[in-house]
Design a protein around this motif. Structure first.
Motif, short mmCIF file in Angstrom:
data_model
loop_
_atom_site.label_atom_id
_atom_site.label_comp_id
_atom_site.label_asym_id
_atom_site.label_seq_id
_atom_site.Cartn_x
_atom_site.Cartn_y
_atom_site.Cartn_z
N UNK A 1 16.30 -2.47 -5.13
CA UNK A 1 16.13 -2.27 -6.58
C UNK A 1 14.97 -1.32 -6.86
N UNK A 2 13.99 -1.27 -5.95
CA UNK A 2 12.88 -0.33 -6.13
C UNK A 2 13.37 1.11 -6.14
N UNK A 3 14.34 1.39 -5.27
CA UNK A 3 14.84 2.76 -5.19
C UNK A 3 15.72 3.10 -6.39
N UNK A 4 16.26 2.08 -7.04
CA UNK A 4 17.06 2.32 -8.24
C UNK A 4 16.15 2.69 -9.42
N UNK B 1 10.05 6.22 -1.53
CA UNK B 1 10.25 4.81 -1.85
C UNK B 1 11.41 4.20 -1.07
N UNK B 2 12.40 4.98 -0.72
CA UNK B 2 13.55 4.45 0.02
C UNK B 2 13.11 3.89 1.38
N UNK B 3 12.24 4.59 2.08
CA UNK B 3 11.78 4.11 3.39
C UNK B 3 10.99 2.81 3.25
N UNK C 1 0.83 -1.20 0.00
CA UNK C 1 0.00 0.00 0.00
C UNK C 1 0.87 1.26 0.00
N UNK C 2 1.86 1.27 0.89
CA UNK C 2 2.76 2.44 0.94
C UNK C 2 3.50 2.63 -0.38
N UNK C 3 3.96 1.55 -0.97
CA UNK C 3 4.71 1.64 -2.23
C UNK C 3 3.83 2.17 -3.35
N UNK C 4 2.63 1.61 -3.49
CA UNK C 4 1.74 2.00 -4.59
C UNK C 4 1.22 3.42 -4.42
N UNK C 5 1.00 3.86 -3.18
CA UNK C 5 0.54 5.24 -2.98
C UNK C 5 1.69 6.23 -3.09
N UNK C 6 2.92 5.75 -2.95
CA UNK C 6 4.09 6.62 -3.16
C UNK C 6 4.39 6.76 -4.65
N UNK C 7 4.31 5.64 -5.37
CA UNK C 7 4.61 5.64 -6.80
C UNK C 7 3.70 4.60 -7.46
N UNK D 1 3.21 3.55 -10.34
CA UNK D 1 3.82 2.70 -11.37
C UNK D 1 4.64 1.56 -10.77
N UNK D 2 4.95 1.63 -9.48
CA UNK D 2 5.81 0.62 -8.85
C UNK D 2 5.15 -0.75 -8.85
N UNK D 3 3.85 -0.80 -9.09
CA UNK D 3 3.14 -2.07 -9.15
C UNK D 3 3.71 -3.05 -10.16
N UNK D 4 4.41 -2.54 -11.18
CA UNK D 4 5.02 -3.45 -12.15
C UNK D 4 6.13 -4.28 -11.53
#
Length: 139
Positions: free
Chosen positions: A105-108, A115-117, A68-74, A76-79
């Motif tokens: 790798x997400x932060x890259x 996204x780093x957190x 949830x945190x990842x998808x609401x931050x970015x 497109x990260x769902x891929x």
């Protein structure tokens, strides 16, 4: 940058799969997807391909709170979700290898500062799960 954390166990494949599932669950991850690469290769490429790859299972692990945190931050990260965890054992091998994606790798791949957190917490939880699997040493 290494893209995977690796643990090697002297545990039979089926037992290793059960241990990995339990370790992931203890850290708040569920398994959303399961891909039996051996069975897929057998069906699509034939028994020789299946034998060559050996036992090979890809588990799509998801911690809903982190996803949830990842998808609401970015969005497109769902891929890149869920976090893949591989359990594999080559034919004739005496060990089972477990590998999990390094969430760094997400932060890259994402420019979003939050996204780093998320990646750091996912990394901490995945490493904690892998570290409970045995004394094979987390790499």
């Amino acid at each position: 940058m290494s893209y995977a954390h690796t643990v090697t166990l002297s545990t039979p494949f089926a037992e290793a799969v059960n241990l990995v599932r339990a370790a992931l669950a203890d850290q708040g991850f569920g398994v959303l997807t399961e891909i039996d690469v051996n069975a897929t290769f057998a069906a699509k490429l034939g028994p020789d391909a299946a034998h060559e790859v050996g036992d090979y299972l890809i588990l799509g692990a998801c911690n809903p709170r982190l996803a949830y945190r990842a998808v609401t931050t970015d969005p497109a990260i769902g891929v890149l979700l869920p976090c893949n965890v591989v359990v594999r054992r080559s034919p004739g091998a005496g060990e089972t290898v477990i590998q999990a994606i390094d969430p760094a790798t997400l932060t890259e791949l994402s420019d979003e500062p939050g996204m780093k957190e998320v990646a750091d917490e996912a990394d901490r939880l995945l490493r904690a799960a892998l570290s409970t699997l045995g004394s094979g040493g987390l790499r």
